[in-house]
Every structure is written in structure tokens, then in C-alpha cells.
Write a protein that holds these residues in place. Structure first.
Motif, short mmCIF file in Angstrom:
data_model
loop_
_atom_site.label_atom_id
_atom_site.label_comp_id
_atom_site.label_asym_id
_atom_site.label_seq_id
_atom_site.Cartn_x
_atom_site.Cartn_y
_atom_site.Cartn_z
N SER A 88 0.77 -1.22 -0.04
CA SER A 88 0.27 -0.01 0.10
C SER A 88 0.74 1.39 -0.12
CB SER A 88 -0.87 0.15 1.29
OG SER A 88 -1.78 -1.07 1.01
N GLN A 194 0.18 0.81 5.55
CA GLN A 194 0.44 -0.50 5.94
C GLN A 194 -0.60 -1.31 5.09
OE1 GLN A 194 0.39 -0.35 10.12
NE2 GLN A 194 2.07 1.12 9.63
N GLY A 195 -0.22 -2.63 4.83
CA GLY A 195 -1.12 -3.34 4.28
C GLY A 195 -1.14 -3.74 2.83
N ASP A 201 -9.28 0.59 1.31
CA ASP A 201 -9.01 1.97 1.94
C ASP A 201 -9.52 3.08 1.29
OD1 ASP A 201 -8.00 3.32 4.28
OD2 ASP A 201 -5.62 2.91 3.68
N VAL A 233 -0.94 -10.85 5.59
CA VAL A 233 -2.02 -9.93 4.87
C VAL A 233 -3.39 -10.27 5.43
CG1 VAL A 233 -3.55 -10.18 2.79
CG2 VAL A 233 -0.85 -10.52 2.79
N ASP A 236 -2.93 -7.47 8.50
CA ASP A 236 -3.18 -6.20 7.66
C ASP A 236 -4.66 -6.03 7.38
OD1 ASP A 236 -0.56 -5.85 7.79
OD2 ASP A 236 -0.13 -6.49 6.01
N PHE A 237 -5.40 -6.83 7.08
CA PHE A 237 -6.66 -6.55 6.64
C PHE A 237 -7.68 -6.42 7.80
CE2 PHE A 237 -11.10 -8.42 5.10
CZ PHE A 237 -11.31 -7.30 4.50
N LEU A 240 -6.75 -2.85 9.01
CA LEU A 240 -7.61 -1.76 8.13
C LEU A 240 -9.16 -1.78 8.62
CD1 LEU A 240 -7.25 0.00 5.51
CD2 LEU A 240 -7.89 -2.03 4.25
#
Ligand SMILES: Nc1nc2c(ncn2[C@@H]2O[C@H](COP(=O)(O)OP(=O)(O)OP(=O)(O)O)[C@@H](O)[C@H]2O)c(=O)[nH]1
Ligand SMILES: [Mg+2]
Length: 375
Positions: A88, A194-195, A201, A233, A236-237, A240
Motif C-alpha cells: 500500500s 501498511q497493508g 482503504d 495479509v 493487515d486486513f 484496516l
């Protein structure tokens, strides 16, 4: 015409920005670069475009490959980021580095069908649309190259994004889209670097303000190199989702830091137990247990909470020493604040929780500024 006006408004030799910049994040994709550029040249023939690779200092010389092409074709550019990793963040940096009216993001591994770029561009040119998403789940699109398990994960996370964040897209997990630069620039300060899921996003941060269209595309096999997708991942999700649901008030990193701290509490008790069994005095056992828990927290935070900035080698050792010093001050402030509150409110729990929260906030803020600072 006044000649001074002519020279200031259109400088000699000036070249206007292209209409479209295709931002391509890369990490170890050297073999794919010439193939992708060739396909873009063919597909975008007749358009004013440029390809902007954003490479996180790949070891295989991806940025050299991109620059070598750029030496003879100035439409190919490359940003090389040193000391940073993240899909990202790379996309955001590339999208902020262009003057083009429209900006696309696509993968370098040739899985994204570049011919969809033309349909996307036409939708944006119509003036009624701000963002076009290339979707694997529209009629005419597909992700059949994925294993059954990956299809399930992709569809499951799409459903979560739709339900929890109100993102009404057929394929919110797509990494292939095109947006008006002005709209992106307005949203950029709210985006998380991040992510892996920049599109979710962008759409969640816009809160319904973007006019969105979708075009189908068939997801292809990766041509060369390896996937960078890993279990991280999923974390990270989740990050978010937490950030967007709380209006960016609660950072997932902080929640993760607290969760690691809780496991550290368990380790502390386990150490005390072992030391008691070895016949150590309470004071000595407490010192051993505290240092053990701090080391545990450091290792776990380094692997999970700060995975994108994790320390290895010598910086790991100096980071551990710094973290131990910071947490020691945190423990003292925890006791000090709890005792101070206890003088006013003689409830053990109130004072204890307030002390622990202050200690956690101190440890988090100071260690993210000093131990895992962005390099
Ligand atoms: N700059 C940068 N690019 C990255 C990073 N991680 C992945 N990429 C690039 O992002 C694109 C997508 O990554 P992939 O590993 O192909 O992920 P994916 O397409 O979701 O997964 P696969 O289907 O398994 O290939 C590729 O062009 C990668 O080179 C990163 O940390 N930094
Ligand atoms: Mg891929």
C-alpha cells in the motif's frame, strides 16, 4: 502576444504531463518488467501515458531493469525506496509522484490484463466517474487461476469488506484500478501505508463520495517470480477494518501491542513460578520474570506488530536493549501513577488499570518512536 507571457506560461521545450500514469509496485519482479512494458506500449499506443515502477529495493535488480528501459523510453520511470517495505505504501508513494490526470495501479507479475486499462480510461474520460475498478467477479471476469481455497478466502474477505465497511464493489480485493488524481490526492492523508489492500482503504475512506464504475477482467497466472502474499495479509486486513470502523481513532498496531503485552503477563507469571520452584527470593524472581516478559514482548512485537519494520542482526540486539530500558521506565510510571490515583480513589482496580493503561501507552508511543522508528 506579449513574449514574456509566452515564455512563462509555456516554457521552451516544456512537455505536458501524460494523461495516464500506471503505478506498478514491485518487489523482486525483474523478469516481468520488460514483458510488462512491452504490453503497455502495445495496449496504450496512441495514448499519453507513463509507467511508474515503485520498487522496495528488490535484491534481484528490478529497479535497474526498469531504469535501463527508461534510458531510451522516458515514459518508463522508477522510484526506488530504501529501508521500507509494503504494497500500500508503495502504491501511495507512486500515486503521489505524478501530475497525470488519471492514475492506475496494477501488479507487475502480468496477472492483471493490461487491455482493461483502455476501458477504464474511457470511463474516466466520460467525466461521470472518479474511480474504475477492474473486477474478477463481474460477468466476463474471472479468477479461475486461484486454487479453490484462495477463491474462498478472496470471496470471504470481499464479503467482510462489503458488510463491515459498506464498500459496494463486486471485487473490493482487486489491486487493479484507475482513479482521478485530484480525488486520490484529497483522500491520500487518510490512507494507511501498511497493508496490501489499498483499494478497500480508498473506497472506505471516501465514505460514498466517489463515483465508481467497474469493468471485468480475467485474472492470469503469474509469469515469473514468486508471490509475496503471506499470512500477514490477514493481519493487515484486520488492521484496516479496525482503523476504518473507529474512524482512524484506534490503531490496530496499538491493539496488537496490547495483545502482545497480555501474553507477556502470562509469561511473567510462568517465569515467577519457575523461579519459585528453583528457590529464588521473590525480589530476584521478580527481576528475572520482568526481564523475561520484556524479551518475550520484544520478540513478538518485532515479528507481528512491527513486521513491516522488523529488526534483524545487530539492530535487533540494540532494539532489545532500548525496548528493555523503555519498558523499565514504563513499569516505574505504571507503579507511580497507580499509587498516585490510589491516594484519591482507594479502589485497587481503578488505580491498577489506570497504571497499566498509562504504562502500555508509554511503552507503545516511545518504542514506536525509538525502537521501530521508520528508517
Ligand atoms: N513495492 C512493493 N511491491 C510489492 C510488495 N509486496 C508485493 N509487491 C508487488 O505487488 C504486486 C502484487 O503482489 P503479489 O505477490 O503478486 O500478490 P498477489 O497478486 O495478491 O498474489 P499472487 O496471486 O499469489 O501473485 C506485485 O507486483 C509485487 O511485486 C512490497 O512490499 N513493496
Ligand atoms: Mg500477483
Amino acid at each position: 502576444m506579449d513574449s514574456s507571457v509566452t515564455t512563462t506560461s509555456i516554457a521552451r521545450g516544456a512537455r505536458p504531463a501524460p494523461e495516464l500514469t500506471v503505478v506498478i509496485p514491485t518487489y523482486n519482479e525483474r523478469a516481468n518488467i520488460p514483458l510488462l512494458v512491452e504490453r503497455l506500449r502495445k495496449t496504450l499506443d496512441g495514448f499519453e501515458w507513463e509507467a511508474l515502477f515503485v520498487d522496495d529495493n528488490s535484491r534481484d535488480g528490478t529497479s535497474d531493469a526498469a531504469r535501463a528501459i527508461g534510458e531510451t523510453d522516458a515514459r518508463v520511470r522508477c522510484i526506488r525506496r530504501i529501508g521500507r517495505r509494503g504494497l500500500s505504501g508503495a502504491c501511495i508513494e507512486g500515486m503521489l509522484a505524478t501530475q497525470a490526470r488519471y492514475v492506475a495501479v496494477m501488479d507487475a507479475d502480468l496477472q492483471h490484463d493490461e487491455t482493461a486499462l483502455v476501458a477504464m480510461l474511457e470511463k474516466l474520460r466520460s467525466g461521470d466517474i472518479d474511480l474504475v475498478v477492474a473486477s474478477r467477479h463481474l460477468s466476463g471476469g474471472s479468477d479461475e487461476v486461484f486454487s479453490a481455497l484462495r477463491q474462498k478466502i478472496s470471496r470471504g474477505s470481499s464479503a467482510i469488506a462489503r458488510r463491515v465497511l459498506g464498500v459496494s464493489l463486486s471485487d473490493p480485493m482487486s489491486g487493479f484500478f484507475m482513479i482521478r488524481r485530484t480525488e486520490f490526492n484529497a483522500l491520500a492523508p487518510q490512507l494507511s501505508s501498511q497493508g496490501f489492500k489499498i483499494l478497500v482503504d480508498i473506497v472506505a475512506s471516501a465514505r460514498g463520495k466517489l463515483r465508481i464504475a467497474e469493468v471485468p477482467f480475467v485474472f492470469r497466472e503469474r509469469q515469473h517470480g514468486e508471490s509475496k502474499l503471506d499470512a500477514r495479509v490477514a493481519i493487515d486486513f484486520a488492521a484496516l477494518i479496525v482503523a476504518k470502523l473507529t474512524n482512524d481513532m484506534v490503531s490496530f498496531r496499538f491493539l496488537m501491542f496490547c495483545a502482545v503485552g497480555l501474553t507477556g503477563f502470562g509469561i511473567h507469571l510462568a517465569f515467577l513460578q519457575v523461579c519459585a520452584m528453583q528457590g529464588l527470593s521473590f525480589a530476584k524472581a521478580q527481576i528475572v520474570a520482568t526481564l523475561g516478559a520484556i524479551a518475550w514482548n520484544f520478540v513478538l512485537n518485532n515479528a507481528l506488530t512491527y513486521h513491516d519494520q522488523r529488526l534483524t542482526g545487530w539492530p535487533f540486539i540494540t532494539g532489545l536493549i532500548r525496548f528493555t530500558l523503555i519498558c523499565s521506565v514504563g513499569a516505574l510510571s505504571n507503579v507511580g501513577i497507580a499509587s498516585w490515583i490510589y491516594d484519591y480513589d482507594s479502589d485497587w482496580w481503578h488505580a491498577g488499570i489506570a497504571g497499566a493503561v498509562m504504562g502500555a501507552v508509554w511503552n507503545y508511543l516511545v518504542s514506536s518512536a525509538i525502537v521501530w522508528k521508520q528508517r
